[in-house]
Scaffold this active site. Structure first.
Site, PDB file in Angstrom:
ATOM      1  N   HIS A  69       0.669  -1.250   0.138  1.00  0.00           N
ATOM      2  CA  HIS A  69       0.020  -0.172  -0.017  1.00  0.00           C
ATOM      3  C   HIS A  69       0.773   1.272  -0.056  1.00  0.00           C
ATOM      4  O   HIS A  69       0.447   2.399  -0.617  1.00  0.00           O
ATOM      5  CB  HIS A  69      -0.916  -0.114   1.178  1.00  0.00           C
ATOM      6  CG  HIS A  69      -2.123  -1.001   1.061  1.00  0.00           C
ATOM      7  ND1 HIS A  69      -3.367  -0.273   0.888  1.00  0.00           N
ATOM      8  CD2 HIS A  69      -2.394  -2.275   1.027  1.00  0.00           C
ATOM      9  CE1 HIS A  69      -4.273  -1.128   0.480  1.00  0.00           C
ATOM     10  NE2 HIS A  69      -3.684  -2.417   0.705  1.00  0.00           N
ATOM     11  N   ASP A  70       2.334   1.247   0.521  1.00  0.00           N
ATOM     12  CA  ASP A  70       3.057   2.350   0.671  1.00  0.00           C
ATOM     13  C   ASP A  70       3.545   2.590  -0.534  1.00  0.00           C
ATOM     14  O   ASP A  70       3.701   3.720  -1.336  1.00  0.00           O
ATOM     15  CB  ASP A  70       3.984   2.450   1.591  1.00  0.00           C
ATOM     16  CG  ASP A  70       4.669   3.551   1.820  1.00  0.00           C
ATOM     17  OD1 ASP A  70       3.904   4.570   1.974  1.00  0.00           O
ATOM     18  OD2 ASP A  70       5.957   3.619   2.064  1.00  0.00           O
ATOM     19  N   ASP A  77       7.798   5.638   0.635  1.00  0.00           N
ATOM     20  CA  ASP A  77       8.139   6.910   1.253  1.00  0.00           C
ATOM     21  C   ASP A  77       7.245   7.059   2.731  1.00  0.00           C
ATOM     22  O   ASP A  77       7.391   8.016   3.438  1.00  0.00           O
ATOM     23  CB  ASP A  77       7.857   8.052   0.646  1.00  0.00           C
ATOM     24  CG  ASP A  77       6.433   8.251   0.121  1.00  0.00           C
ATOM     25  OD1 ASP A  77       5.380   7.549   0.719  1.00  0.00           O
ATOM     26  OD2 ASP A  77       6.264   9.383  -0.687  1.00  0.00           O
ATOM     27  N   PRO A 166      -4.879  -1.002  -6.984  1.00  0.00           N
ATOM     28  CA  PRO A 166      -6.057  -1.947  -7.481  1.00  0.00           C
ATOM     29  C   PRO A 166      -6.950  -2.218  -6.669  1.00  0.00           C
ATOM     30  O   PRO A 166      -6.646  -2.560  -5.650  1.00  0.00           O
ATOM     31  CB  PRO A 166      -5.147  -2.869  -8.283  1.00  0.00           C
ATOM     32  CG  PRO A 166      -3.659  -2.487  -8.311  1.00  0.00           C
ATOM     33  CD  PRO A 166      -3.611  -1.526  -7.127  1.00  0.00           C
ATOM     34  N   HIS A 196      -1.242 -13.423  -1.493  1.00  0.00           N
ATOM     35  CA  HIS A 196      -2.729 -13.798  -1.363  1.00  0.00           C
ATOM     36  C   HIS A 196      -2.693 -15.241  -0.316  1.00  0.00           C
ATOM     37  O   HIS A 196      -3.804 -15.620  -0.221  1.00  0.00           O
ATOM     38  CB  HIS A 196      -3.440 -13.707  -2.365  1.00  0.00           C
ATOM     39  CG  HIS A 196      -3.832 -12.447  -2.871  1.00  0.00           C
ATOM     40  ND1 HIS A 196      -4.832 -12.412  -3.920  1.00  0.00           N
ATOM     41  CD2 HIS A 196      -3.552 -11.185  -2.298  1.00  0.00           C
ATOM     42  CE1 HIS A 196      -4.881 -10.983  -4.258  1.00  0.00           C
ATOM     43  NE2 HIS A 196      -4.294 -10.190  -3.414  1.00  0.00           N
ATOM     44  N   ASP A 246      -6.209 -18.810   2.118  1.00  0.00           N
ATOM     45  CA  ASP A 246      -5.684 -20.302   1.990  1.00  0.00           C
ATOM     46  C   ASP A 246      -6.206 -21.196   3.327  1.00  0.00           C
ATOM     47  O   ASP A 246      -5.491 -21.028   4.604  1.00  0.00           O
ATOM     48  CB  ASP A 246      -4.132 -20.411   1.859  1.00  0.00           C
ATOM     49  CG  ASP A 246      -3.462 -21.735   1.939  1.00  0.00           C
ATOM     50  OD1 ASP A 246      -4.133 -22.784   1.688  1.00  0.00           O
ATOM     51  OD2 ASP A 246      -2.258 -21.906   1.653  1.00  0.00           O
TER      52      ASP A 246
END
Length: 328
Positions: A69-70, A77, A166, A196, A246
């Site tokens: 996410h960063d 950053d 996304p 995932h 999973d």
């Protein structure tokens, strides 16, 4: 054919400067960047990640998600870590950050590093190194060569988070395109989605595949299990209603994810498309068959992701507290 169009030349020059900026930023990162300024930095971070994992196992998953996410949003950053205060609106408030947690423990790691070396180690590097060490704690590759030397952003990019990260159920072609924009190639993108194999998906992100009718691409037995976990088409986003990615090795980063999606047991539309798209299917098959190959490509993908457009030199700062920009 030559052109004298000034707009063409301006556009070309801008693109060239942008490419040089990205390349120079990456080239200034280095292995063991803190070897002189804070020799114990990486050891301290690894120790904190290990201790936190034994107290709260899901923190290791959070560190991997933090990196994604960063780094996908403009730069690696630590802009993700900024809280809403004094005109700053946190990226954590975006709907793309739904379900993210354990940010408070980043501050635990930072405090330990600050005690050893005040105002030396950036939060951006803590995000990168904690992800590396978290992956190892989750049984993934333990030899990822993570460079350091990133600086911290002085601003939040909340306005573009939704555009740049996304969605869970975007098409595989759009996800591939987004990762290619930041230098992650097709093979590495397939490997990166192997993250995932750990963590979970909230029911609100998969019920569209169950109601009003079950997605015919889902394995029927697995779909019945999913409906037991997500019994209504309108789950409460505040409720703890989720399905693990999973079921066999839910806390291990391995190639079971690829085996599952080949058996039509992927939770997201993206997972299903990854297994069937002609561009990605060969890589999925190979990763399902060879965990060593998956680990190799996953390591490479993590490094590519972690080196997206880093701030270096005077472009950023080293925050004292990862939650706030330094006072002027």
């Amino acid at each position: 054919m030559a052109t004298n169009n000034p707009c063409f030349h301006s556009s070309f020059l801008f693109s060239l400067l942008l490419l040089l900026h990205f390349t120079l930023g990456k080239s200034q990162l280095q292995v063991n960047y803190y070897s002189s300024s804070c020799p114990k930095a990486e050891e301290i971070i690894k120790q904190q990640v290990t201790e936190l994992y034994h107290e709260h196992g899901n923190t290791a998953i959070s560190w991997v998600r933090n990196l994604f996410h960063d780094c996908v949003v403009k730069s690696c950053d630590a802009s993700l870590l900024l809280e809403t205060v004094h005109g700053v609106v946190s990226e954590q408030t975006s709907e793309r950050s739904f379900g993210m947690r354990n940010f408070k423990y980043v501050n635990t790691i930072k405090a330990a590093v600050e005690k050893e070396c005040p105002m030396t180690v950036s939060c951006a590097d803590i995000v990168a190194l904690s992800a590396r060490d978290g992956i190892a704690m989750l049984g993934g590759p333990s030899n990822i060569e993570m460079k350091t030397g990133r600086k911290d952003s002085k601003e939040s990019y909340v306005a573009v988070v939704k555009e740049l990260i996304p969605n869970h159920n975007d098409s595989i072609s759009s996800v591939i395109s987004r990762f290619q924009d930041i230098g992650v190639d097709l093979e590495a993108t397939v490997a990166l989605l192997g993250a995932h194999s750990v963590g979970r998906v909230h029911c609100m992100n998969l019920v569209h595949r169950l109601y009003p009718t079950v997605d015919p691409t889902l394995d029927p037995t697995h779909a019945a299990y999913l409906k037991r976990r997500c019994p209504t088409p309108n789950p409460d986003p505040r409720a703890v209603e989720y399905v693990r990615n999973d079921l066999k090795t839910p806390m291990i980063i391995d190639n079971n994810y690829y085996k599952n999606i080949l058996q039509n047991k992927g939770l997201l539309t993206l997972d299903a498309e990854l297994a069937t798209d002609p561009k990605t299917a060969p890589y999925v098959q190979k990763m399902a068959e060879d965990n060593g190959y998956f680990n190799e490509q996953f390591s490479r993908a993590i490094v590519l992701l972690s080196e997206n457009n880093p701030l270096v030199g005077d472009e950023g700062e080293v925050r004292k507290d990862c939650r706030f920009v330094n006072a002027k």
